[in-house]
Design a protein around this motif. Structure first.
Motif, mmCIF file in Angstrom:
data_model
loop_
_atom_site.group_PDB
_atom_site.id
_atom_site.type_symbol
_atom_site.label_atom_id
_atom_site.label_comp_id
_atom_site.label_asym_id
_atom_site.label_seq_id
_atom_site.Cartn_x
_atom_site.Cartn_y
_atom_site.Cartn_z
ATOM 1 N N MET A 1 0.835 -1.186 0.000
ATOM 2 C CA MET A 1 0.000 0.000 0.000
ATOM 3 C C MET A 1 0.876 1.245 0.000
ATOM 4 S SD MET A 1 -1.467 0.123 3.898
ATOM 5 C CE MET A 1 -2.337 -1.402 3.603
ATOM 6 N N ALA A 2 0.245 2.390 -0.269
ATOM 7 C CA ALA A 2 1.013 3.620 -0.379
ATOM 8 C C ALA A 2 0.324 4.759 0.359
ATOM 9 C CB ALA A 2 1.196 3.990 -1.844
ATOM 10 N N ILE A 3 1.139 5.689 0.853
ATOM 11 C CA ILE A 3 0.663 6.948 1.419
ATOM 12 C C ILE A 3 1.230 8.058 0.554
ATOM 13 C CG2 ILE A 3 0.619 8.476 3.426
ATOM 14 C CD1 ILE A 3 1.309 6.002 5.149
ATOM 15 N N CYS A 4 0.363 8.924 0.035
ATOM 16 C CA CYS A 4 0.822 10.045 -0.788
ATOM 17 C C CYS A 4 0.290 11.334 -0.175
ATOM 18 C CB CYS A 4 0.332 9.884 -2.222
ATOM 19 S SG CYS A 4 0.962 11.137 -3.351
ATOM 20 N N ASP A 5 1.179 12.098 0.453
ATOM 21 C CA ASP A 5 0.800 13.322 1.156
ATOM 22 C C ASP A 5 2.043 14.200 1.267
ATOM 23 O OD1 ASP A 5 0.143 15.214 3.362
ATOM 24 O OD2 ASP A 5 -1.656 13.970 3.542
ATOM 25 N N ASP A 6 1.876 15.501 1.069
ATOM 26 C CA ASP A 6 3.038 16.391 1.118
ATOM 27 C C ASP A 6 3.347 16.921 2.512
ATOM 28 O OD1 ASP A 6 0.896 18.085 1.349
ATOM 29 O OD2 ASP A 6 1.428 19.378 -0.344
ATOM 30 N N GLU A 7 2.600 16.459 3.514
ATOM 31 C CA GLU A 7 2.886 16.828 4.900
ATOM 32 C C GLU A 7 3.650 15.687 5.566
ATOM 33 O OE1 GLU A 7 -0.384 18.387 7.212
ATOM 34 O OE2 GLU A 7 -1.503 18.786 5.378
ATOM 35 N N ALA A 8 4.939 15.882 5.770
ATOM 36 C CA ALA A 8 5.778 14.821 6.317
ATOM 37 C C ALA A 8 5.303 14.352 7.688
ATOM 38 C CB ALA A 8 7.230 15.300 6.402
ATOM 39 N N ALA A 9 4.824 15.291 8.495
ATOM 40 C CA ALA A 9 4.363 14.928 9.849
ATOM 41 C C ALA A 9 3.141 14.018 9.774
ATOM 42 C CB ALA A 9 4.038 16.191 10.644
ATOM 43 N N PHE A 10 2.246 14.293 8.817
ATOM 44 C CA PHE A 10 1.050 13.451 8.692
ATOM 45 C C PHE A 10 1.418 12.066 8.154
ATOM 46 C CE2 PHE A 10 -2.480 11.610 6.381
ATOM 47 C CZ PHE A 10 -3.468 11.634 7.355
ATOM 48 N N VAL A 11 2.344 12.021 7.206
ATOM 49 C CA VAL A 11 2.792 10.732 6.676
ATOM 50 C C VAL A 11 3.350 9.870 7.795
ATOM 51 C CG1 VAL A 11 4.473 9.588 5.171
ATOM 52 C CG2 VAL A 11 3.237 11.610 4.354
ATOM 53 N N ILE B 1 0.708 -2.049 -6.032
ATOM 54 C CA ILE B 1 0.083 -1.375 -4.888
ATOM 55 C C ILE B 1 -1.405 -1.698 -4.883
ATOM 56 C CG2 ILE B 1 -0.502 0.876 -3.888
ATOM 57 C CD1 ILE B 1 2.115 1.942 -5.040
ATOM 58 N N ASP B 2 -1.945 -2.081 -3.746
ATOM 59 C CA ASP B 2 -3.353 -2.453 -3.697
ATOM 60 C C ASP B 2 -4.231 -1.440 -2.968
ATOM 61 O OD1 ASP B 2 -2.361 -2.925 -1.173
ATOM 62 O OD2 ASP B 2 -2.753 -5.081 -1.183
ATOM 63 N N LEU B 3 -3.624 -0.509 -2.222
ATOM 64 C CA LEU B 3 -4.387 0.512 -1.502
ATOM 65 C C LEU B 3 -3.556 1.783 -1.428
ATOM 66 C CD1 LEU B 3 -6.742 1.522 0.314
ATOM 67 C CD2 LEU B 3 -5.550 0.456 2.257
ATOM 68 N N ILE B 4 -4.186 2.925 -1.739
ATOM 69 C CA ILE B 4 -3.491 4.208 -1.695
ATOM 70 C C ILE B 4 -4.250 5.176 -0.803
ATOM 71 C CG2 ILE B 4 -2.663 6.187 -3.025
ATOM 72 C CD1 ILE B 4 -2.576 4.343 -5.479
ATOM 73 N N PHE B 5 -3.570 5.720 0.198
ATOM 74 C CA PHE B 5 -4.098 6.844 0.980
ATOM 75 C C PHE B 5 -3.599 8.104 0.278
ATOM 76 C CE2 PHE B 5 -4.042 3.390 4.063
ATOM 77 C CZ PHE B 5 -5.263 3.558 4.702
ATOM 78 N N LEU B 6 -4.516 8.874 -0.293
ATOM 79 C CA LEU B 6 -4.139 9.954 -1.206
ATOM 80 C C LEU B 6 -4.687 11.295 -0.736
ATOM 81 C CD1 LEU B 6 -2.857 10.759 -3.919
ATOM 82 C CD2 LEU B 6 -4.986 10.068 -5.040
ATOM 83 N N ASP B 7 -3.786 12.201 -0.393
ATOM 84 C CA ASP B 7 -4.188 13.536 0.035
ATOM 85 C C ASP B 7 -4.714 14.330 -1.165
ATOM 86 O OD1 ASP B 7 -4.513 15.748 1.732
ATOM 87 O OD2 ASP B 7 -2.542 16.539 1.191
#
Length: 233
Positions: free
Chosen positions: A1-11, A48-54
């Motif tokens: 899975m993947a996390i795509c977010d430009d806030e490093a603290a949230f990632v 990738i089977d799941l993406i958390f996308l900001d």
């Protein structure tokens, strides 16, 4: 899975919550992180089977990223992350699984992960067994990019490794021809899921690899590819 977010603290926060979920449930999770949509989509990893996308990112926002992903992958689950509920409805045009409002609480994440894993158990990935001198290998079809003839055998190109198979190309075509694979050349059987485009007697995969198309097989191959793309739209 993947996390795509430009806030490093949230990632980091989301990664910690996913680690907690993995420990509590005994689930093995492989997590990749991206700071921008462009990094996620170029090159895109179809395993990738799941993406958390900001949704709200600076260079390539989540909606444009989702649009690009859906051009390459109609199966991956996408959960949008946003601080504004008004964006959630826009996300559903890209077949979003759901959306989560920030700040993210563990109980909300757990509910989404439970639903995602339950769906996966109901929809097991089809696979092929590749046997050689090293043993028998179970390979998910979504991980098998293409097969080519190699020293009188077959070389199966997967996401993890390349595997020799002692089956014939005709046998592989018979086994996989109704599962989204097509013969573009006497020596090549390709997974249509990975095909990005065709130019004359060459096709390009979303991985950047190129394969030849033989003139005798071009018409039939293009018809199969057109039917496949039509089913995916």
């Amino acid at each position: 899975m993947a996390i795509c977010d430009d806030e490093a603290a949230f990632v980091q926060h989301l990664s910690q919550l996913l680690d907690r979920y993995a420990q509590e449930t005994g689930t093995e999770l492989k997590i990749s992180t991206f700071g921008d949509g462009a990094d996620l989509t170029d090159p895109y990893d179809p395993t990738i089977d799941l993406i958390f996308l900001d949704i709200q990112m600076g260079i390539m926002d989540g909606l444009r990223t989702a649009q690009r992903i859906r051009e390459m992958d109609g199966q991956v689950s996408i959960i949008f992350l946003t601080t504004l509920a008004q964006y959630s409805l826009e996300g559903y045009q890209y077949q979003a699984t759901n959306y989560i409002l920030k700040p993210l609480q563990y109980i909300r994440l757990k509910a989404e992960m439970d639903k995602f894993l339950a769906r996966r158990q109901k929809e097991p990935d089809p696979f092929v067994v590749i046997a050689n001198d090293a043993g028998r290998h179970r390979v998910a079809l979504r991980d098998l990019r293409y097969i080519e003839t190699f020293n009188r055998n077959l070389l199966c190109h997967t996401q993890e490794q390349n595997l020799i198979s002692y089956r014939t190309m005709k046998e592989m075509e018979a086994a996989l021809g109704d599962k989204g694979f097509a013969r573009c050349h006497t020596s090549y059987l390709v997974n249509l899921f990975y095909v990005k485009g065709v130019h004359k007697l060459e096709l390009t995969l979303i991985t950047g690899e190129t394969l030849p198309i033989s003139q005798p097989k071009r018409k039939t191959f293009l018809a199969q590819l057109t039917d496949y793309w039509g089913d995916m739209l």
